[in-house]
Motif scaffolding. Structure first.
Motif, PDB file in Angstrom:
ATOM      1  N   LEU A 227       0.844  -1.193   0.000  1.00 26.83           N
ATOM      2  CA  LEU A 227       0.000   0.000   0.000  1.00 26.83           C
ATOM      3  C   LEU A 227       0.883   1.248   0.000  1.00 26.83           C
ATOM      4  O   LEU A 227       1.886   1.312   0.725  1.00 26.83           O
ATOM      5  CB  LEU A 227      -0.907   0.007   1.230  1.00 26.83           C
ATOM      6  CG  LEU A 227      -2.068  -0.994   1.196  1.00 26.83           C
ATOM      7  CD1 LEU A 227      -2.739  -1.076   2.558  1.00 26.83           C
ATOM      8  CD2 LEU A 227      -3.092  -0.640   0.116  1.00 26.83           C
ATOM      9  N   GLU A 233      -6.767   6.788   4.753  1.00 32.33           N
ATOM     10  CA  GLU A 233      -7.240   5.410   4.948  1.00 32.33           C
ATOM     11  C   GLU A 233      -8.413   5.047   4.040  1.00 32.33           C
ATOM     12  O   GLU A 233      -8.541   3.913   3.611  1.00 32.33           O
ATOM     13  CB  GLU A 233      -7.657   5.208   6.407  1.00 32.33           C
ATOM     14  CG  GLU A 233      -6.539   4.633   7.246  1.00 32.33           C
ATOM     15  CD  GLU A 233      -6.994   4.259   8.641  1.00 32.33           C
ATOM     16  OE1 GLU A 233      -8.095   3.693   8.773  1.00 32.33           O
ATOM     17  OE2 GLU A 233      -6.245   4.554   9.594  1.00 32.33           O
ATOM     18  N   ASP A 234      -9.256   6.035   3.749  1.00 28.89           N
ATOM     19  CA  ASP A 234     -10.422   5.734   2.920  1.00 28.89           C
ATOM     20  C   ASP A 234     -10.101   5.788   1.420  1.00 28.89           C
ATOM     21  O   ASP A 234     -10.964   5.562   0.585  1.00 28.89           O
ATOM     22  CB  ASP A 234     -11.583   6.688   3.254  1.00 28.89           C
ATOM     23  CG  ASP A 234     -11.201   8.158   3.036  1.00 28.89           C
ATOM     24  OD1 ASP A 234      -9.991   8.453   3.024  1.00 28.89           O
ATOM     25  OD2 ASP A 234     -12.118   8.984   2.882  1.00 28.89           O
ATOM     26  N   LYS A 235      -8.833   6.115   1.077  1.00 31.76           N
ATOM     27  CA  LYS A 235      -8.442   6.135  -0.348  1.00 31.76           C
ATOM     28  C   LYS A 235      -7.116   5.389  -0.540  1.00 31.76           C
ATOM     29  O   LYS A 235      -6.111   5.970  -0.952  1.00 31.76           O
ATOM     30  CB  LYS A 235      -8.299   7.580  -0.834  1.00 31.76           C
ATOM     31  CG  LYS A 235      -9.635   8.280  -0.975  1.00 31.76           C
ATOM     32  CD  LYS A 235      -9.494   9.604  -1.667  1.00 31.76           C
ATOM     33  CE  LYS A 235     -10.861  10.265  -1.835  1.00 31.76           C
ATOM     34  NZ  LYS A 235     -10.762  11.666  -2.229  1.00 31.76           N
ATOM     35  N   PRO A 236      -7.121   4.071  -0.247  1.00 28.13           N
ATOM     36  CA  PRO A 236      -5.865   3.331  -0.375  1.00 28.13           C
ATOM     37  C   PRO A 236      -5.484   3.126  -1.847  1.00 28.13           C
ATOM     38  O   PRO A 236      -6.343   3.148  -2.730  1.00 28.13           O
ATOM     39  CB  PRO A 236      -6.177   1.986   0.284  1.00 28.13           C
ATOM     40  CG  PRO A 236      -7.652   1.818   0.106  1.00 28.13           C
ATOM     41  CD  PRO A 236      -8.236   3.204   0.141  1.00 28.13           C
ATOM     42  N   LEU A 238      -2.797   0.472  -4.028  1.00 26.62           N
ATOM     43  CA  LEU A 238      -1.844  -0.625  -3.979  1.00 26.62           C
ATOM     44  C   LEU A 238      -0.818  -0.433  -5.095  1.00 26.62           C
ATOM     45  O   LEU A 238      -1.178  -0.386  -6.269  1.00 26.62           O
ATOM     46  CB  LEU A 238      -2.600  -1.946  -4.163  1.00 26.62           C
ATOM     47  CG  LEU A 238      -1.870  -3.257  -3.916  1.00 26.62           C
ATOM     48  CD1 LEU A 238      -1.404  -3.358  -2.462  1.00 26.62           C
ATOM     49  CD2 LEU A 238      -2.783  -4.434  -4.252  1.00 26.62           C
ATOM     50  N   GLU A 275      -7.931  -5.283  -9.207  1.00 26.49           N
ATOM     51  CA  GLU A 275      -8.777  -4.435  -8.360  1.00 26.49           C
ATOM     52  C   GLU A 275     -10.067  -5.155  -7.977  1.00 26.49           C
ATOM     53  O   GLU A 275     -10.531  -5.075  -6.837  1.00 26.49           O
ATOM     54  CB  GLU A 275      -9.085  -3.113  -9.076  1.00 26.49           C
ATOM     55  CG  GLU A 275      -7.856  -2.214  -9.179  1.00 26.49           C
ATOM     56  CD  GLU A 275      -8.109  -0.907  -9.936  1.00 26.49           C
ATOM     57  OE1 GLU A 275      -7.272  -0.003  -9.825  1.00 26.49           O
ATOM     58  OE2 GLU A 275      -9.148  -0.809 -10.642  1.00 26.49           O
ATOM     59  N   THR A 280      -9.139  -3.348  -3.972  1.00 27.71           N
ATOM     60  CA  THR A 280      -8.375  -2.125  -3.688  1.00 27.71           C
ATOM     61  C   THR A 280      -7.908  -1.512  -5.001  1.00 27.71           C
ATOM     62  O   THR A 280      -7.418  -2.238  -5.870  1.00 27.71           O
ATOM     63  CB  THR A 280      -7.115  -2.459  -2.837  1.00 27.71           C
ATOM     64  OG1 THR A 280      -7.510  -3.229  -1.712  1.00 27.71           O
ATOM     65  CG2 THR A 280      -6.408  -1.204  -2.359  1.00 27.71           C
TER      66      THR A 280
END
Length: 306
Positions: A227, A233-236, A238, A275, A280
């Motif tokens: 990550l 946190e609400d827009k991770p 990868l 995804e 994610t």
């Protein structure tokens, strides 16, 4: 009195391109194994996990057993033989759109040597054949059992694509699991590490539309994955950096395509699947490298995880 909980392993075996991976995905209810119209797409044993109130069924999708032409091919065949000696039930897949041939006879004769495992026959791809052809195919499978001394516990026609009889096959496999506790936590659908899932999805995208000599030459390794830092946190996001390996310089050009167009398409297709599977948003960077004749080179095979 509540029925005793059961858990165990079943594996699908068959010639390359017999529909094993598509069937695994259909029974699990989600994609856990990559699929392609190219034979010998599967190179690892993929475990898909089916959770029911009274049973946990672990499906092992294996590479197709074939006449090996490379060291990789020999290792894949060894993997199949090791797997079917360790599971509770082996389901042999015979695609309805192809006649039973020497490859099927060889596989069933080899399986007969294991002896103790319960064996089912699955007539796959019924959607590609008319009812008369399916009926003939089922008789041929029964005859193959007699010729090889194989006592089929069941012969089941299914179509993983249309879903026809998939539930019945799942029930028949589940009924044959031994009493025992669950092996995996509820909700887990595969035990494959995320890096290997990502590598396989990139390879699946790279296999689409390539010329016949290329599919077996493609291998994918995920170099880095994690990550991205400094993201809310609400827009991770990868970050994935992967390398697509081929065996020759000429193949590198094919995978990259004109002005990088093909590689870009592979990246876009793979990212969409990654995804969807991992849930994610992802940034995927792909590079293409040559690992000369890696399918025949023990050192290269080790480096690529075989």
């Amino acid at each position: 009195m509540t029925p005793e909980f059961r858990s165990g392993f079943a594996c699908f075996v068959g010639r390359p391109n017999a529909g094993k991976s598509t069937l695994t995905n259909a029974i699990v209810g989600q994609k856990v194994a990559i699929t392609s119209s190219r034979p010998q797409t599967t190179r690892t044993t993929v475990r898909g996990i089916v959770h029911r109130p009274d049973v946990q069924l672990i499906l092992v999708d294996t590479p197709g057993l074939h006449r090996p032409r490379t060291l990789l091919g020999e290792r894949l065949n060894d993997l199949v033989r090791t797997t079917w000696a360790e599971v509770d039930v082996v389901a042999v897949c015979f695609p309805c759109d192809q006649k039973i041939g020497p490859g099927d006879r060889y596989l069933v004769a080899e399986l007969a040597k294991v002896g103790r495992t319960t064996t089912l026959a699955v007539a796959t791809k019924t959607d590609l054949a008319d009812p008369q052809r399916v009926a003939e195919h089922l008789l041929d499978i029964a005859e193959l059992g007699r010729e090889t001394g194989t006592d089929w516990a069941e012969i089941v026609p299914v179509s993983a694509t249309s879903g026809d009889q998939v539930d019945l096959l799942t029930d028949l496999l589940a009924q044959r699991m031994p009493p025992g506790p669950a092996f995996y936590p509820d909700g887990e659908l595969t035990d494959a590490p995320e890096e290997s899932i990502v590598a396989e999805l990139v390879r699946e995208a790279a296999l689409e539309g390539v010329r016949d000599e290329l599919p077996h030459s493609i291998a994918v390794v995920v170099e880095e994955m994690g990550l991205r830092e400094d993201r809310p946190e609400d827009k991770p996001l990868l970050d994935i950096h992967a390398i697509v390996y081929v065996e020759r310089d000429s193949q590198k050009g094919i995978v990259i395509g004109r002005k990088g167009a093909r590689l870009k398409q592979v990246g876009a297709d793979a990212r969409r699947q990654i995804e969807a599977m991992l849930g994610t948003p992802a940034y995927l960077e792909l590079r293409v490298k040559v690992a000369k004749d890696w399918q025949r080179n023990p050192k290269q095979l080790r480096r690529l995880g075989f």
